[in-house]
Scaffold this active site. Structure first.
Site, PDB file in Angstrom:
ATOM      1  N   GLU A  49       0.830  -1.209   0.000  1.00 26.21           N
ATOM      2  CA  GLU A  49       0.000   0.000   0.000  1.00 26.21           C
ATOM      3  C   GLU A  49       0.867   1.263   0.000  1.00 26.21           C
ATOM      4  OE1 GLU A  49      -3.095  -0.023  -0.449  1.00 26.21           O
ATOM      5  OE2 GLU A  49      -3.778  -1.991   0.175  1.00 26.21           O
ATOM      6  N   ASN A  53       1.339   3.982  -3.072  1.00 25.70           N
ATOM      7  CA  ASN A  53       1.002   5.400  -2.909  1.00 25.70           C
ATOM      8  C   ASN A  53       2.120   6.315  -3.390  1.00 25.70           C
ATOM      9  OD1 ASN A  53      -1.516   4.866  -1.952  1.00 25.70           O
ATOM     10  ND2 ASN A  53      -1.097   5.390   0.176  1.00 25.70           N
ATOM     11  N   ARG A 107      -8.680   3.492  -7.809  1.00 23.73           N
ATOM     12  CA  ARG A 107      -8.196   3.459  -6.435  1.00 23.73           C
ATOM     13  C   ARG A 107      -9.422   3.348  -5.532  1.00 23.73           C
ATOM     14  NH1 ARG A 107      -4.369   1.336  -6.982  1.00 23.73           N
ATOM     15  NH2 ARG A 107      -3.940   1.647  -4.778  1.00 23.73           N
TER      16      ARG A 107
END
Ligand SMILES: Nc1ncnc2c1ncn2[C@@H]1O[C@H](COP(=O)(O)OP(=O)(O)O)[C@@H](O)[C@H]1O
Ligand SMILES: [Mg+2]
Lengths: 146, 101
Positions: A49, A53, A107
């Site tokens: 994650e 990002n 997303r």
């Protein structure tokens, strides 16, 4: 401050193909502590994650590097820091709300929520125009070799 | 990933790891077949998935946008407990036209 028993640093090109590479490396490091399958999945997911990002939001698919810092602290705590020198976040607490996303596309806005629920602590520091650093810790129940 | 068709039911058997990188390939494969076959039920079978992050949730939500338009039922099958929990963080279990199996 807890004593550092073992640590590594690396930096990697912010390319989506490296998402799997980064979580594999962190998984291998965590494996030195004999974590449970569940703990290992938690760590791999949280790293995936944070790295994603940096690529998607921090650098917005432009070139850049991702800086990863991991330490095994006394008491079997894994501390992971993942940082980019990308665009930064205007409002960190808004960004951390479940389902909040600025990216549209596909997303889900659940990255921070997942990082939070799969780790013991999560700290996000960010400066618009400078970049973002995510630090998370995870206690591992196995036994670490110093 | 392989895609199979049984009457009006289309199944995407997803294998391997789902992250932001691999989701792009999965998405285009599923969508191309979906447009061609116009199924009444789309099953995403996760039983061959070895890793998933929130990109897997995005993949499911993205397909839901398409199935909703054509009144097709979206079925999420073969999720392990942990990945099911992640899916449910999005509130998908409460959305009309989605089934967990
Ligand atoms: N490294 C980063 N650099 C810039 N913005 C970020 C970064 N990480 C997260 N963000 C912001 O926080 C939002 C929420 O992130 P996240 O919870 O992972 O959801 P998602 O990635 O699905 O958008 C992002 O949409 C983005 O606006
Ligand atoms: Mg994210």
């Amino acid at each position: 401050m807890k004593k550092v028993i073992n640590d590594f640093k690396m930096n990697v090109a912010a390319k989506s193909v490296n998402e799997s590479f980064c979580r594999a490396v962190m998984g291998a490091f965590a494996a030195l502590c004999d974590p449970t399958v569940e703990e290992l999945s938690d760590i791999r997911t949280a790293v995936s994650e944070a790295v994603t990002n940096c690529i998607v939001h921090g650098y917005r698919e432009q070139t850049g590097r991702i800086y990863i810092d991991a330490a095994l602290l006394e008491g079997n705590v894994l501390r992971i820091k993942i940082r980019d020198k990308g665009c930064g976040i205007e409002d960190v607490s808004a960004a951390m709300e479940p389902l909040f996303t600025t990216a549209g596309g596909e997303r889900s806005g659940l990255g921070f929520t997942v990082m939070e629920s799969f780790s013991d602590s999560l700290k996000v520091r960010s400066k618009p125009g400078k970049g973002t650093a995510v630090t998370l810790t995870k206690k591992i129940t196995g036994k670490c070799d110093g | 990933m392989t895609i199979t068709l049984d009457g009006a039911e289309m199944t995407a058997h997803i294998t391997g790891e789902i992250d932001h990188h691999t989701a792009a390939f999965l998405r285009s494969g599923i969508d191309a077949a979906f447009v061609r076959q116009k199924p009444k039920t789309l099953i995403l079978d996760f039983s061959g998935v070895t890793f998933m992050d929130s990109s897997g949730v995005g993949l499911a939500l993205g397909r839901y946008k398409k199935t909703k338009e054509t009144r097709c039922t979206l079925v999420l099958a073969g999720l392990n407990e942990r990945d099911k929990r992640m899916m449910k963080l999005s509130g998908m279990q409460k959305m009309e036209g989605i089934e967990f199996r």
